[in-house]
Design a protein around this motif. Structure first.
Motif, PDB file in Angstrom:
ATOM      1  N   PHE A 193       0.863  -1.177   0.000  1.00 55.39           N
ATOM      2  CA  PHE A 193       0.000   0.000   0.000  1.00 55.39           C
ATOM      3  C   PHE A 193       0.907   1.237   0.000  1.00 55.39           C
ATOM      4  O   PHE A 193       1.558   1.546   0.994  1.00 55.39           O
ATOM      5  N   LYS A 194       0.958   1.940  -1.121  1.00 58.87           N
ATOM      6  CA  LYS A 194       1.911   3.042  -1.279  1.00 58.87           C
ATOM      7  C   LYS A 194       1.356   4.338  -0.702  1.00 58.87           C
ATOM      8  O   LYS A 194       0.234   4.748  -1.007  1.00 58.87           O
ATOM      9  N   LEU A 195       2.182   5.002   0.127  1.00 59.46           N
ATOM     10  CA  LEU A 195       1.855   6.311   0.689  1.00 59.46           C
ATOM     11  C   LEU A 195       2.963   7.275   0.288  1.00 59.46           C
ATOM     12  O   LEU A 195       4.147   7.031   0.564  1.00 59.46           O
ATOM     13  N   GLY A 196       2.587   8.380  -0.358  1.00 60.92           N
ATOM     14  CA  GLY A 196       3.567   9.370  -0.788  1.00 60.92           C
ATOM     15  C   GLY A 196       3.439  10.662  -0.012  1.00 60.92           C
ATOM     16  O   GLY A 196       2.343  11.078   0.362  1.00 60.92           O
ATOM     17  N   VAL A 197       4.585  11.289   0.248  1.00 69.11           N
ATOM     18  CA  VAL A 197       4.632  12.569   0.960  1.00 69.11           C
ATOM     19  C   VAL A 197       4.852  13.670  -0.077  1.00 69.11           C
ATOM     20  O   VAL A 197       5.910  13.751  -0.695  1.00 69.11           O
ATOM     21  N   ASP A 198       3.866  14.529  -0.247  1.00 71.86           N
ATOM     22  CA  ASP A 198       3.964  15.553  -1.285  1.00 71.86           C
ATOM     23  C   ASP A 198       4.493  16.884  -0.769  1.00 71.86           C
ATOM     24  O   ASP A 198       5.046  17.670  -1.535  1.00 71.86           O
ATOM     25  N   ILE A 199       4.336  17.178   0.522  1.00 68.62           N
ATOM     26  CA  ILE A 199       4.896  18.428   1.042  1.00 68.62           C
ATOM     27  C   ILE A 199       6.407  18.409   0.799  1.00 68.62           C
ATOM     28  O   ILE A 199       7.061  17.385   0.969  1.00 68.62           O
ATOM     29  N   ARG A 200       6.954  19.549   0.371  1.00 64.06           N
ATOM     30  CA  ARG A 200       8.346  19.572  -0.055  1.00 64.06           C
ATOM     31  C   ARG A 200       9.302  19.254   1.089  1.00 64.06           C
ATOM     32  O   ARG A 200       9.208  19.799   2.182  1.00 64.06           O
ATOM     33  N   GLY A 201      10.236  18.347   0.798  1.00 64.43           N
ATOM     34  CA  GLY A 201      11.198  17.894   1.790  1.00 64.43           C
ATOM     35  C   GLY A 201      12.473  18.718   1.788  1.00 64.43           C
ATOM     36  O   GLY A 201      12.526  19.823   1.241  1.00 64.43           O
ATOM     37  N   GLU A 202      13.523  18.152   2.346  1.00 65.66           N
ATOM     38  CA  GLU A 202      14.809  18.850   2.446  1.00 65.66           C
ATOM     39  C   GLU A 202      15.485  18.902   1.082  1.00 65.66           C
ATOM     40  O   GLU A 202      15.205  18.091   0.190  1.00 65.66           O
ATOM     41  N   LEU A 203      16.409  19.861   0.903  1.00 70.36           N
ATOM     42  CA  LEU A 203      17.173  19.947  -0.332  1.00 70.36           C
ATOM     43  C   LEU A 203      17.952  18.656  -0.540  1.00 70.36           C
ATOM     44  O   LEU A 203      18.427  18.028   0.413  1.00 70.36           O
ATOM     45  N   PHE A 204      18.092  18.265  -1.819  1.00 70.82           N
ATOM     46  CA  PHE A 204      18.583  16.920  -2.088  1.00 70.82           C
ATOM     47  C   PHE A 204      19.466  16.899  -3.326  1.00 70.82           C
ATOM     48  O   PHE A 204      19.181  17.570  -4.326  1.00 70.82           O
ATOM     49  N   ASP A 205      20.550  16.132  -3.258  1.00 68.67           N
ATOM     50  CA  ASP A 205      21.412  15.897  -4.407  1.00 68.67           C
ATOM     51  C   ASP A 205      20.999  14.562  -5.023  1.00 68.67           C
ATOM     52  O   ASP A 205      21.172  13.505  -4.398  1.00 68.67           O
ATOM     53  N   PRO A 206      20.447  14.558  -6.239  1.00 66.46           N
ATOM     54  CA  PRO A 206      19.921  13.312  -6.798  1.00 66.46           C
ATOM     55  C   PRO A 206      20.989  12.279  -7.136  1.00 66.46           C
ATOM     56  O   PRO A 206      20.678  11.099  -7.281  1.00 66.46           O
ATOM     57  N   THR A 207      22.241  12.708  -7.241  1.00 62.65           N
ATOM     58  CA  THR A 207      23.310  11.762  -7.549  1.00 62.65           C
ATOM     59  C   THR A 207      23.813  11.045  -6.301  1.00 62.65           C
ATOM     60  O   THR A 207      23.927   9.822  -6.262  1.00 62.65           O
ATOM     61  N   SER A 208      24.102  11.808  -5.255  1.00 63.13           N
ATOM     62  CA  SER A 208      24.764  11.232  -4.078  1.00 63.13           C
ATOM     63  C   SER A 208      23.987  11.404  -2.781  1.00 63.13           C
ATOM     64  O   SER A 208      24.487  11.055  -1.712  1.00 63.13           O
ATOM     65  N   GLY A 209      22.768  11.943  -2.852  1.00 55.83           N
ATOM     66  CA  GLY A 209      21.990  12.195  -1.643  1.00 55.83           C
ATOM     67  C   GLY A 209      21.647  10.934  -0.870  1.00 55.83           C
ATOM     68  O   GLY A 209      21.505   9.848  -1.442  1.00 55.83           O
ATOM     69  N   ASP A 210      21.512  11.077   0.447  1.00 57.83           N
ATOM     70  CA  ASP A 210      21.173   9.967   1.337  1.00 57.83           C
ATOM     71  C   ASP A 210      19.705   9.584   1.139  1.00 57.83           C
ATOM     72  O   ASP A 210      18.810  10.406   1.358  1.00 57.83           O
ATOM     73  N   ARG A 211      19.457   8.354   0.760  1.00 62.60           N
ATOM     74  CA  ARG A 211      18.101   7.901   0.458  1.00 62.60           C
ATOM     75  C   ARG A 211      17.481   7.063   1.575  1.00 62.60           C
ATOM     76  O   ARG A 211      16.485   6.379   1.358  1.00 62.60           O
ATOM     77  N   THR A 212      18.064   7.108   2.743  1.00 61.24           N
ATOM     78  CA  THR A 212      17.455   6.422   3.878  1.00 61.24           C
ATOM     79  C   THR A 212      16.283   7.247   4.406  1.00 61.24           C
ATOM     80  O   THR A 212      16.128   8.430   4.090  1.00 61.24           O
ATOM     81  N   ILE A 213      15.472   6.619   5.230  1.00 64.06           N
ATOM     82  CA  ILE A 213      14.276   7.268   5.760  1.00 64.06           C
ATOM     83  C   ILE A 213      14.641   8.438   6.664  1.00 64.06           C
ATOM     84  O   ILE A 213      15.569   8.356   7.472  1.00 64.06           O
ATOM     85  N   THR A 214      13.905   9.526   6.532  1.00 66.95           N
ATOM     86  CA  THR A 214      14.007  10.652   7.452  1.00 66.95           C
ATOM     87  C   THR A 214      13.029  10.389   8.594  1.00 66.95           C
ATOM     88  O   THR A 214      11.811  10.376   8.376  1.00 66.95           O
ATOM     89  N   PRO A 215      13.512  10.132   9.815  1.00 64.66           N
ATOM     90  CA  PRO A 215      12.647   9.631  10.893  1.00 64.66           C
ATOM     91  C   PRO A 215      11.402  10.473  11.170  1.00 64.66           C
ATOM     92  O   PRO A 215      10.306   9.914  11.322  1.00 64.66           O
ATOM     93  N   ASP A 216      11.537  11.806  11.230  1.00 63.54           N
ATOM     94  CA  ASP A 216      10.364  12.604  11.573  1.00 63.54           C
ATOM     95  C   ASP A 216       9.352  12.641  10.437  1.00 63.54           C
ATOM     96  O   ASP A 216       8.135  12.683  10.674  1.00 63.54           O
TER      97      ASP A 216
END
Length: 408
Positions: free
Chosen positions: A298-321
């Motif tokens: 069951f897919k849930l997406g977060v649409d509110i804009r998140g933190e700035l991100f580097d698509p090449t090397s950015g950390d893709r682990t879960i943001t706890p909050d």
């Protein structure tokens, strides 16, 4: 997921100085280039915009080379998740409604070429908190114009039809029976494959950001190869702002958007799967979901804009909050999933323009360099229609909507 409709406050780019750049291209004051058949084009970026644009440009009779370091549908890209929502609802923005109507037609047509079902017509449920919800209400006239009528559902009707929902804080819902979801990764790879099958050239290489101080003569690849063309179209998604920081650095922002896949209870899995794609119009977080998601959960997406991100090397682990807040919402709206296990998670980079609208325009100092981007979290669904439109514009058949220009 929702482009704003007000006037943008983005920096206005100077696009008033054009000059002819080759025998194959002509330009006029503040217009995009028009190409003659046989002109050569290099497209950087094989995602939803670049892939479709390349295919339609090829079909216009242009010589097209598509370049991407990882290929269409790769996991770093905004098109790299398994599914994306497709819907026409954009408030009072008729341009996007009409564009998505065309996109729906093309998605259905191309399923035959792909030999795969990529459009799943589940419909889209809009959860509305107030009696007036402009995002949905202002689209109803366009829906009626296209004979794509929505259904109004009272809270009682919604609860009766979908008993797994908590409707206590809702005023009503609307059901759009024409939307649903797309198999994003699969479709993006299929577009690239079709492009190559029809004679397009694909190179799995990285384009070195060109120094632009006027029309460019060539682009260099990481392997040292130099590519020359009449026109260079950069459709690099989340990388656009970094490639052209002087022009797009303050116009396009890449943020980290998280999506989660939860396991449904065995005794109600089918019932959860029968819920349409949904969007929660709370005016803040705008969570959305795709219950039927190729068995991934069951897919849930977060649409509110998140933190700035580097698509090449950015950390893709879960943001706890971010995850904790999303799980709390899930338990509220779908009580039966309060203790649902997390099966998977993904990061979906958003390349958002300042006003949420797409960008298709010429580099302010180089008339043979074009930008195509600004997907802003709602671009994938429009891919085929936007790619077709880009090809028609460059062939001189249609005019570019002012909404997509840098100076708007």
């Amino acid at each position: 997921m929702t482009p704003q409709t007000g006037k943008s406050n983005m920096r206005e780019a100077n696009i008033n100085t054009f000059a002819p750049i080759s025998h194959a291209i002509t330009t006029t004051h503040q217009e995009l280039p028009r190409l003659t058949k046989g002109a050569s084009i290099i497209v950087a970026g094989a995602g939803a915009f670049g892939g479709w644009a390349s295919l339609f440009l090829l079909r216009q009779g242009f010589k097209v080379t598509l370049v991407d370091p990882w290929g269409g549908g790769n996991s770093r890209s905004s098109s790299g998740d398994d599914s994306r929502v497709i819907r026409s609802t954009y408030g009072a923005n008729k341009t996007y409604f009409d564009l998505n109507v065309r996109a729906l037609q093309l998605w259905k047509e191309y399923e035959t070429s792909f030999n795969s079902k990529v459009f799943h017509n589940t419909g889209v449920l809009w959860f509305c908190y107030e009696s007036s919800t402009p995002l949905v209400d202002d689209s109803l006239a366009f829906a009626d114009e296209h004979q794509m009528h929505y259904t109004y559902l009272s809270v009682d009707a919604l609860a009766e039809q979908y008993p797994l929902l908590n409707t206590n804080d809702l005023h009503h819902a609307y059901f759009d029976p024409f939307g649903g979801f797309l198999k994003a990764r699969e479709a993006t790879m299929a577009v690239q494959s079709l492009f190559e099958k029809e004679g397009g050239t694909y190179k799995q290489q990285n384009v070195i950001p060109p120094g632009v101080h006027g029309p460019i003569d060539a682009v260099m690849l990481d392997n040292g190869e130099e590519l020359r063309a009449d026109l260079y179209l950069f459709a690099c998604g989340s990388w656009l702002g970094k490639l052209f920081p002087d022009v797009l650095g303050e116009v396009i922002t890449c943020t980290k958007q998280e999506v989660y896949y939860f396991g449904t209870p065995a005794d109600s899995a089918l019932t959860f799967d029968q819920i349409p794609v949904w969007v929660d119009v709370d005016g803040s977080d705008f969570y959305y979901g795709i219950p039927q998601n190729a068995g991934r959960g069951f897919k849930l997406g977060v649409d509110i804009r998140g933190e700035l991100f580097d698509p090449t090397s950015g950390d893709r682990t879960i943001t706890p909050d971010v995850f904790a807040k999303a799980r709390s919402f899930l338990a509220h709206r779908f009580p039966g999933l309060a203790n649902a296990p997390l099966l998977e998670h993904r990061t979906c980079p958003y390349e958002s323009s300042i006003d949420g609208n797409f960008i298709f325009d010429v580099h302010p100092t180089a008339a043979n360099v074009l930008f195509l981007g600004g997907g802003s979290g709602h671009g994938f669904k429009h891919g085929p229609a936007l790619g077709e439109l880009v090809a028609q514009i460059l062939a001189g058949e249609k005019k570019c909507p002012d909404l997509f220009r840098l100076k708007r």
